[in-house]
Design a protein around this motif. Sequence first.
Motif, mmCIF file in Angstrom:
data_model
loop_
_atom_site.group_PDB
_atom_site.id
_atom_site.type_symbol
_atom_site.label_atom_id
_atom_site.label_comp_id
_atom_site.label_asym_id
_atom_site.label_seq_id
_atom_site.Cartn_x
_atom_site.Cartn_y
_atom_site.Cartn_z
ATOM 1 N N PRO A 80 8.032 -8.558 -3.139
ATOM 2 C CA PRO A 80 7.334 -8.725 -4.430
ATOM 3 C C PRO A 80 6.708 -7.425 -4.934
ATOM 4 O O PRO A 80 6.778 -7.128 -6.136
ATOM 5 N N ALA A 81 6.111 -6.658 -4.035
ATOM 6 C CA ALA A 81 5.509 -5.385 -4.442
ATOM 7 C C ALA A 81 6.579 -4.406 -4.910
ATOM 8 O O ALA A 81 6.397 -3.684 -5.902
ATOM 9 N N ALA A 82 7.719 -4.383 -4.217
ATOM 10 C CA ALA A 82 8.824 -3.509 -4.620
ATOM 11 C C ALA A 82 9.363 -3.933 -5.984
ATOM 12 O O ALA A 82 9.634 -3.095 -6.854
ATOM 13 N N SER A 83 9.522 -5.233 -6.173
ATOM 14 C CA SER A 83 10.047 -5.744 -7.442
ATOM 15 C C SER A 83 9.134 -5.375 -8.603
ATOM 16 O O SER A 83 9.600 -4.996 -9.683
ATOM 17 N N LYS A 84 7.840 -5.478 -8.392
ATOM 18 C CA LYS A 84 6.881 -5.161 -9.446
ATOM 19 C C LYS A 84 7.018 -3.714 -9.901
ATOM 20 O O LYS A 84 6.840 -3.397 -11.076
ATOM 21 N N LYS A 85 7.365 -2.833 -8.958
ATOM 22 C CA LYS A 85 7.524 -1.413 -9.289
ATOM 23 C C LYS A 85 8.954 -1.065 -9.695
ATOM 24 O O LYS A 85 9.265 0.107 -9.952
ATOM 25 N N GLY A 86 9.834 -2.066 -9.735
ATOM 26 C CA GLY A 86 11.212 -1.805 -10.132
ATOM 27 C C GLY A 86 12.047 -1.164 -9.044
ATOM 28 O O GLY A 86 13.073 -0.548 -9.319
ATOM 29 N N ILE A 87 11.631 -1.319 -7.797
ATOM 30 C CA ILE A 87 12.369 -0.755 -6.669
ATOM 31 C C ILE A 87 13.359 -1.801 -6.146
ATOM 32 O O ILE A 87 12.956 -2.905 -5.779
ATOM 33 N N VAL A 144 6.782 -3.795 -16.312
ATOM 34 C CA VAL A 144 7.902 -4.726 -16.183
ATOM 35 C C VAL A 144 9.200 -3.935 -16.049
ATOM 36 O O VAL A 144 9.343 -2.854 -16.611
ATOM 37 N N ASN A 145 10.164 -4.475 -15.310
ATOM 38 C CA ASN A 145 11.443 -3.815 -15.121
ATOM 39 C C ASN A 145 12.527 -4.866 -14.913
ATOM 40 O O ASN A 145 12.247 -6.061 -14.870
ATOM 41 N N LYS A 168 0.837 -1.208 0.000
ATOM 42 C CA LYS A 168 0.000 0.000 0.000
ATOM 43 C C LYS A 168 0.870 1.255 0.000
ATOM 44 O O LYS A 168 0.585 2.222 -0.726
ATOM 45 N N LEU A 169 1.936 1.253 0.802
ATOM 46 C CA LEU A 169 2.839 2.401 0.823
ATOM 47 C C LEU A 169 3.560 2.555 -0.512
ATOM 48 O O LEU A 169 3.678 3.667 -1.051
ATOM 49 N N LEU A 170 4.026 1.434 -1.061
ATOM 50 C CA LEU A 170 4.807 1.484 -2.297
ATOM 51 C C LEU A 170 3.979 1.949 -3.487
ATOM 52 O O LEU A 170 4.529 2.464 -4.468
ATOM 53 N N GLU A 171 2.668 1.785 -3.420
ATOM 54 C CA GLU A 171 1.802 2.322 -4.473
ATOM 55 C C GLU A 171 1.934 3.837 -4.578
ATOM 56 O O GLU A 171 1.758 4.410 -5.648
#
Length: 531
Positions: free
Chosen positions: A84-91, A384-385, A60-63
């Motif tokens: 996983p959420a960070a990876s999805k955003k390329g973080i 994707v990243n 939720k924060l990473l959004e």
Amino acid sequence: MAPRVLVSDKLSETAIQIFRDRGIDVDFQPDLGKDKEKLAEIIGRYDGLAIRSATKATAKLLERAEKLKVIGRAGIGVDNIDIPAASKKGIIVMNTPFGNAITTAEHAIALMFAVARQIPEANASTHAGKWEKSRFMGVEITGKILGVIGAGNIGSIVCSRALGLKMHVLAYDPFLSAERAKEIGVTKVALDELLAKADFITLHVPKTEKTKNILGKENLAKTKKGVRIINCARGGLVDEAALAEALTSGHVAGAAFDVFETEPAKESPLFALPNVVCTPHLGASTNEAQENVALQVAEQISDYLIRGAVTNALNMPAISADEAPRLKPVIRLADVLGSFVGQMQESAAKEIEILYDGAPAEMNTKALTSALLAGFLRAHATDVNMVSAPTLIKEKGILLSEVTRDKSGVYDGFIKLTVKTETGTLSVAGTVFSDLKPRLIQVQDINMDTEVNPYMVYLTNKDVPGIIGSVGATLGEAKINIASFQLGRKKEEGKAIALISVDGEVKESVLKQLLKNPNVQEAKSLSFNIE
């Protein structure tokens, strides 16, 4: 503009100064991690986030983290980060796995002594004015068998200290080689043998699906009667309720825990049991360790934001500060090659083969592969990243193979991508010249030489006279300016390919017009991000 980093947990002033000295615009708000709403409100302003355990980097924060590129955890545990959420955003998610290794290992040894000699209880009794010398009968460490579950960085330090105490050390670790076991002076055994023989058991593994409750009811029953168990690794490795039963029955003689399944641990089945030593997650709590991990995370985040170096990342291949500048143009090339085939692809991919020839073969091919896969998938999925691409390829069931070889042709080196789909095979090869710009040198096994531009048109056509003129006339009528026109052909097959660089995007209507030419068999509009 200088990168901005938010420090939302307590870090030393020395660590904050590292950011400043490296040209980072650092915002030090050490209590912000406890305020979820305020953190979510401002997180979108920052390129980097430095934290300890108080800040929870949830999905939720990473959004809300629109600019965030890297999260650095001062410490080893990353349970408070949704990777996983960070990876999805390329973080990129980094930790500092070595800064507190000695401190944590020493705490495990200290707890082993404490539970062996019942020191906390004896201390409390003596402070209460009692003199219960006969009550606190302990056991010696010397000559006893220590079972170490997990002989990685921290575990191997524990092994070294235990050997210095004249203990016999058994180690269970699926990744421990026979050579490494011999090097650190331990006997590598299966888990069941360790459980059956050890007088003391200490855990030093991460919490995963395989290690969760590794000492559950069944395995606790396999342990030697009178065993003492120490856990300074992660909560949830030991079933606390099952251990409480084994302690109550007398099968387990004692336990010492620094970590718990739920933290902060306000209650536990282990609390109030005799000969159980509990500390509030103090494994990394020494002045030296806290300073070390703070300095490390500041250096790692700065290196990534300033130079592109990736160190101790959990979701990205490592890239050293020295290799980052040399790798950058080749990463751009890899992304272009993946993007080229991704845009050409019309049916599901089954296999991907990447050939690294010459100079690229000597580079960080893991990073290059991540970039190539990201470019390939980005043609069909915008989110994707480099971080998420390898995982997505596995999830799609696409077979991936990499081949490296010495220089084999006129180029210092090149990368070739071959993708087998349900309907055929697509291939492209490219290199980087001295101008550091990506160039395509082969398409569908036809040799070419063309610089990659943001907008291009790909044609397959019959190898007949007049094709350049007719295609040029069609693009001219559509008011599309041609920057370059490169041809390659297989004369014996009467087959040719054209790559045309243009000044803007070519619409579908223009492609349809090109296909009306009886000599044009295929026409596609391609675009590349080559900044």
